[in-house]
Design a protein around this motif. Structure first.
Motif, mmCIF file in Angstrom:
data_model
loop_
_atom_site.group_PDB
_atom_site.id
_atom_site.type_symbol
_atom_site.label_atom_id
_atom_site.label_comp_id
_atom_site.label_asym_id
_atom_site.label_seq_id
_atom_site.Cartn_x
_atom_site.Cartn_y
_atom_site.Cartn_z
ATOM 1 N N PRO A 1 30.048 30.689 70.943
ATOM 2 C CA PRO A 1 29.733 30.080 69.640
ATOM 3 C C PRO A 1 28.551 30.771 68.970
ATOM 4 O O PRO A 1 27.608 31.197 69.624
ATOM 5 N N GLY A 2 28.648 30.892 67.650
ATOM 6 C CA GLY A 2 27.594 31.517 66.865
ATOM 7 C C GLY A 2 27.626 33.029 66.864
ATOM 8 O O GLY A 2 26.783 33.662 66.221
ATOM 9 N N PHE A 3 28.592 33.646 67.575
ATOM 10 C CA PHE A 3 28.664 35.110 67.618
ATOM 11 C C PHE A 3 28.885 35.664 66.214
ATOM 12 O O PHE A 3 29.597 35.117 65.400
ATOM 13 N N GLY A 4 28.229 36.812 65.968
ATOM 14 C CA GLY A 4 28.414 37.466 64.686
ATOM 15 C C GLY A 4 27.235 38.354 64.341
ATOM 16 O O GLY A 4 26.269 38.449 65.095
ATOM 17 N N PRO A 5 27.279 39.006 63.212
ATOM 18 C CA PRO A 5 28.418 38.934 62.282
ATOM 19 C C PRO A 5 29.566 39.867 62.693
ATOM 20 O O PRO A 5 29.332 40.901 63.313
ATOM 21 N N PHE A 6 30.794 39.489 62.353
ATOM 22 C CA PHE A 6 31.909 40.405 62.488
ATOM 23 C C PHE A 6 31.740 41.503 61.439
ATOM 24 O O PHE A 6 31.578 41.213 60.258
ATOM 25 N N PRO A 7 31.755 42.770 61.862
ATOM 26 C CA PRO A 7 31.555 43.849 60.886
ATOM 27 C C PRO A 7 32.711 43.965 59.913
ATOM 28 O O PRO A 7 33.850 43.599 60.220
ATOM 29 N N GLY A 8 32.416 44.469 58.721
ATOM 30 C CA GLY A 8 33.428 44.651 57.681
ATOM 31 C C GLY A 8 32.797 44.472 56.315
ATOM 32 O O GLY A 8 31.620 44.113 56.189
ATOM 33 N N LYS A 9 33.596 44.722 55.281
ATOM 34 C CA LYS A 9 33.112 44.645 53.908
ATOM 35 C C LYS A 9 33.827 43.523 53.152
ATOM 36 O O LYS A 9 35.024 43.315 53.317
ATOM 37 N N ASP A 10 33.064 42.845 52.305
ATOM 38 C CA ASP A 10 33.657 41.811 51.461
ATOM 39 C C ASP A 10 34.361 42.400 50.240
ATOM 40 O O ASP A 10 35.227 41.753 49.654
ATOM 41 N N LYS A 11 33.971 43.602 49.838
ATOM 42 C CA LYS A 11 34.612 44.301 48.721
ATOM 43 C C LYS A 11 34.885 45.738 49.134
ATOM 44 O O LYS A 11 34.021 46.386 49.728
ATOM 45 N N SER A 12 36.063 46.232 48.808
ATOM 46 C CA SER A 12 36.411 47.603 49.196
ATOM 47 C C SER A 12 37.611 48.099 48.399
ATOM 48 O O SER A 12 38.371 47.311 47.818
ATOM 49 N N LEU A 13 37.769 49.423 48.386
ATOM 50 C CA LEU A 13 38.935 50.082 47.810
ATOM 51 C C LEU A 13 39.661 50.835 48.915
ATOM 52 O O LEU A 13 39.025 51.540 49.699
ATOM 53 N N ASN A 14 40.980 50.675 48.959
ATOM 54 C CA ASN A 14 41.791 51.389 49.945
ATOM 55 C C ASN A 14 43.004 52.009 49.273
ATOM 56 O O ASN A 14 43.525 51.461 48.292
ATOM 57 N N LEU A 15 43.449 53.124 49.819
ATOM 58 C CA LEU A 15 44.738 53.667 49.408
ATOM 59 C C LEU A 15 45.847 52.774 49.950
ATOM 60 O O LEU A 15 45.713 52.159 51.014
ATOM 61 N N VAL A 16 46.960 52.729 49.227
ATOM 62 C CA VAL A 16 48.091 51.909 49.659
ATOM 63 C C VAL A 16 49.394 52.641 49.344
ATOM 64 O O VAL A 16 49.507 53.320 48.322
ATOM 65 N N THR A 17 50.358 52.521 50.244
ATOM 66 C CA THR A 17 51.700 53.064 50.031
ATOM 67 C C THR A 17 52.690 51.914 49.952
ATOM 68 O O THR A 17 52.967 51.257 50.967
ATOM 69 N N PRO A 18 53.225 51.621 48.754
ATOM 70 C CA PRO A 18 54.256 50.585 48.645
ATOM 71 C C PRO A 18 55.644 51.169 48.922
ATOM 72 O O PRO A 18 56.004 52.219 48.387
ATOM 73 N N VAL A 19 56.404 50.501 49.774
ATOM 74 C CA VAL A 19 57.781 50.883 50.070
ATOM 75 C C VAL A 19 58.682 49.750 49.615
ATOM 76 O O VAL A 19 58.493 48.590 50.021
ATOM 77 N N ASN A 20 59.670 50.055 48.756
ATOM 78 C CA ASN A 20 60.469 49.024 48.110
ATOM 79 C C ASN A 20 61.929 49.039 48.547
ATOM 80 O O ASN A 20 62.522 50.107 48.751
ATOM 81 N N LEU A 21 62.501 47.855 48.652
ATOM 82 C CA LEU A 21 63.932 47.660 48.797
ATOM 83 C C LEU A 21 64.300 46.511 47.874
ATOM 84 O O LEU A 21 63.700 45.426 47.953
ATOM 85 N N GLY A 22 65.260 46.753 46.973
ATOM 86 C CA GLY A 22 65.524 45.702 46.008
ATOM 87 C C GLY A 22 66.877 45.830 45.333
ATOM 88 O O GLY A 22 67.698 46.693 45.664
ATOM 89 N N PHE A 23 67.077 44.966 44.343
ATOM 90 C CA PHE A 23 68.343 44.922 43.625
ATOM 91 C C PHE A 23 68.081 44.578 42.164
ATOM 92 O O PHE A 23 67.342 43.641 41.849
ATOM 93 N N ASN A 24 68.683 45.358 41.260
ATOM 94 C CA ASN A 24 68.630 45.101 39.831
ATOM 95 C C ASN A 24 69.986 44.584 39.345
ATOM 96 O O ASN A 24 71.021 45.227 39.573
#
Length: 243
Positions: free
Chosen positions: A153-176
């Motif tokens: 109990p009380g362990f922390g802080p967990f490292p990381g950022k509250d705000k960030s920018l990351n690259l992303v690759t969207p892969v789509n499967l769909g129907f029109n």
């Protein structure tokens, strides 16, 4: 007499070919825009993902009626973990925005769909891929274990950022599903889409823990399941097949 007959046959065949070529062509609008909404599911470094929401807007250039290149903007909420049930008491809520460029390729581009009603009806089935940027903003995140945690109990802080920018690759499967206007042009589209967004970095869930303490070997992913609407407009272009 025979030369005249051959000449008549040749002219007739030429006329048939030209007429067939004309009737095998159609016109379509080169641009479209639209919007949609749906649910998403996260798969990150926390043990259990969560369900959130996604809203999006799109603008596409129709290279052909069945091949598009365009831009997509998203806004939504991705969440995961649970401060009570998670083994490490981790939990996050990410109010994110994302922008990506993408291409989509529909079956209608390669199918000879005029041969059957079934092929005609599935001509709007597509796959796609893109690249973009996601802006992560933690609306709520557990950085310290609560005092009542069963372990450490009380362990922390967990490292990381509250705000960030990351690259992303969207892969789509769909129907029109295409709907014609009163003049017979493809004008409206009802869209169903499943999108897997693979992010590069540790910003989606806000946790960037050392792999020696936590399993952290796979990219963070969120999948969206949306329904949307498109409106086609702009200059008219000729397509080689009947639409």
């Amino acid at each position: 007499m025979i030369p005249n007959l051959l000449k008549t046959i040749s002219v007739s065949l030429f006329f048939v070919l030209i007429t067939g070529s004309i009737f095998a062509q159609s016109n379509y609008f080169k641009l479209s825009y639209g919007f949609g909404v749906g649910a998403n599911r996260s798969y990150t470094d926390v043990v259990k993902g969560g369900t959130g929401y996604t809203a999006y807007g799109v603008f596409d250039v129709h290279v052909t009626p069945f091949v598009t290149a365009g831009l997509e903007a998203q806004y939504g909420m991705v969440q995961g973990g649970d401060i009570v049930t998670d083994p490490h008491n981790r939990q996050f809520i990410n109010k994110y925005t994302a922008v990506s460029a993408n291409v989509k390729f529909m079956l209608g581009e390669v199918l000879r769909y005029e041969r059957s009603d079934f092929l005609y009806n599935i001509r709007g089935l597509y796959v796609g891929i893109g690249v973009g940027v996601i802006n992560n903003k933690m609306d709520d995140i557990v950085r310290y274990k609560p005092s009542w945690a069963a372990y450490d109990p009380g362990f922390g802080p967990f490292p990381g950022k509250d705000k960030s920018l990351n690259l992303v690759t969207p892969v789509n499967l769909g129907f029109n599903y295409f709907i014609n206007d009163g003049y017979g042009y493809m004008r409206y589209i009802i869209n169903f889409n499943v999108q897997s967004n693979i992010t590069y970095g540790e910003g989606l869930d806000g946790y960037d823990d050392p792999s020696r303490n936590f399993e952290n070997y796979s990219p963070d992913i969120y999948n969206t399941y949306t329904i949307g609407f498109r409106y086609m407009f702009g200059n008219i272009k000729v397509y080689r097949k009947t639409l």
